[in-house]
Enzyme design. Sequence first.
Site, PDB file in Angstrom:
ATOM      1  N   HIS B  12       0.811  -1.221   0.000  1.00 40.38           N
ATOM      2  CA  HIS B  12       0.000   0.000   0.000  1.00 40.38           C
ATOM      3  C   HIS B  12       0.846   1.274   0.000  1.00 40.38           C
ATOM      4  O   HIS B  12       0.322   2.356   0.269  1.00 40.38           O
ATOM      5  CB  HIS B  12      -1.033  -0.024   1.138  1.00 40.38           C
ATOM      6  CG  HIS B  12      -0.470  -0.033   2.532  1.00 40.38           C
ATOM      7  ND1 HIS B  12      -1.014  -0.791   3.550  1.00 40.38           N
ATOM      8  CD2 HIS B  12       0.554   0.631   3.092  1.00 40.38           C
ATOM      9  CE1 HIS B  12      -0.337  -0.590   4.671  1.00 40.38           C
ATOM     10  NE2 HIS B  12       0.620   0.277   4.420  1.00 40.38           N
ATOM     11  N   HIS B  58      -1.972   5.395   9.384  1.00 44.45           N
ATOM     12  CA  HIS B  58      -0.634   5.977   9.559  1.00 44.45           C
ATOM     13  C   HIS B  58      -0.742   7.337  10.249  1.00 44.45           C
ATOM     14  O   HIS B  58      -0.259   8.353   9.738  1.00 44.45           O
ATOM     15  CB  HIS B  58       0.060   6.126   8.203  1.00 44.45           C
ATOM     16  CG  HIS B  58       0.192   4.845   7.421  1.00 44.45           C
ATOM     17  ND1 HIS B  58      -0.863   4.260   6.762  1.00 44.45           N
ATOM     18  CD2 HIS B  58       1.258   4.041   7.200  1.00 44.45           C
ATOM     19  CE1 HIS B  58      -0.448   3.145   6.169  1.00 44.45           C
ATOM     20  NE2 HIS B  58       0.825   2.984   6.416  1.00 44.45           N
ATOM     21  N   HIS B 192      10.420  -3.480   4.200  1.00 42.79           N
ATOM     22  CA  HIS B 192      10.906  -2.097   4.193  1.00 42.79           C
ATOM     23  C   HIS B 192      11.077  -1.614   5.622  1.00 42.79           C
ATOM     24  O   HIS B 192      10.462  -2.143   6.538  1.00 42.79           O
ATOM     25  CB  HIS B 192       9.998  -1.156   3.396  1.00 42.79           C
ATOM     26  CG  HIS B 192       8.606  -0.942   3.943  1.00 42.79           C
ATOM     27  ND1 HIS B 192       7.669  -1.941   4.046  1.00 42.79           N
ATOM     28  CD2 HIS B 192       7.988   0.178   4.395  1.00 42.79           C
ATOM     29  CE1 HIS B 192       6.531  -1.444   4.520  1.00 42.79           C
ATOM     30  NE2 HIS B 192       6.702  -0.167   4.754  1.00 42.79           N
ATOM     31  N   GLU B 239       4.271  -5.153   8.923  1.00 39.24           N
ATOM     32  CA  GLU B 239       2.825  -5.044   8.664  1.00 39.24           C
ATOM     33  C   GLU B 239       2.311  -6.167   7.757  1.00 39.24           C
ATOM     34  O   GLU B 239       1.096  -6.316   7.595  1.00 39.24           O
ATOM     35  CB  GLU B 239       2.516  -3.683   8.036  1.00 39.24           C
ATOM     36  CG  GLU B 239       3.071  -3.510   6.621  1.00 39.24           C
ATOM     37  CD  GLU B 239       3.038  -2.061   6.137  1.00 39.24           C
ATOM     38  OE1 GLU B 239       2.730  -1.170   6.936  1.00 39.24           O
ATOM     39  OE2 GLU B 239       3.341  -1.836   4.944  1.00 39.24           O
TER      40      GLU B 239
END
Lengths: 123, 279
Positions: B12, B58, B192, B239
């Site tokens: 995403h 976020h 990441h 995540e």
Amino acid sequence: MVEKPNMSFDQIPGTYVFDGRRSRMGYPLNKMSAALNNPADREAFQSDPEAFMERYGLSDEQREAVRTRDWLSMIKHGGNIYFAYKIGVMDGLTVQQVLAAMTGTSAEEFKQMMSNGGRQPNG
Amino acid sequence: MAEIVAGIGISHVPALGPAVDAAASGQDTNPDMKAFTDVGTWLAQTKPDVVVVIYNDHGASFSFDLVPTFAIGAAESYLPADEGFGRPPLPAYPGDAELSWHIIDSVVPEGFDLTVCQSLDVDHGFSTPMKVLFGTPEAWPVKVIPLAVNVVQQPTPSARRCYELGLAIGRALRSYPKDTRVAVIGTGGMSHQLQGERAGHINPDFDQQFLSEIVNDPENLASLSNPDYIHLAGSEGAELVMWLIMRGALGQNVEAGLSGYVIPVANTAAGVVAMQNAG
């Protein structure tokens, strides 16, 4: 099959796992950053950042990190990157430019590292 | 009865939207992008009425004032959130509050204590996959159910817990009496890291194994600990546990439709896998 390294949070190199310790420490800094979702608060931050930091009660270390845009220091003092980046947005920075500054490299070098496949595990 | 017609795992990262546009227009000729440009067509062929989108916020709707472990939308519509750049000029996402409440009424009594949100702005964790899957239509062709997972503040729910929630959501969906075609979308990843001296971490070996095992051996992925995920996938790549909620909702045996992987999209390894129940 993916192997399980069985490490604890504090054994992961170069990583400040955002846990309860850091969330407590970082609460004023992250609460201030979250306010930057609001256009009026973005204006308030840009016109008088010292007053804005005072409003949220940032620690001296957090204020200095924000003043100098010391992104690694923000992280070390409980900042969460998703929230700290909202300060970067105020400066017109991309996430990549923030990460370059955080790791002490130029934006061009960081971009090149990502294009070359990123920072390799244990590298 | 409702039917689960598709499961998709997809990154995403905001830059994925422009990257897919560039690949679709031929401006970017990287063959690794093909699965990302094809996945919307693949999904359309399964004719979903509703998509359940599992994502994380976020710092848009949830600050550290209040961090729900699992928060489900139960609204009639959802607006794209202002994440600091202004509210994106996208149409509101239509909800399916009735199906949301069916899931809530099914899984909470089973012990999955969801936070129920009758108002929820959704950020790029939700809107990026919607753009890759459906483009930028004037009106969205499906109804949506957002499920926000805390993957930001430890302790986050374990991979095992996510997988088990997915199993419960699968049971809930299959027991919905209306003839509704549902796709379940797990978002985020792949490897990441956006913080610390290790920022920029990418782990292609882990990502490739994850792409394979999410189809064929989700039990193994469910057995990894939170520190394992952070060590292997990066502090933000952890995540990926959200894909296990999607995988749990599907049946035990699935067939992968397409799968793709590209390094980098901005600062992230991006992945996509699409699957359907076998047989």
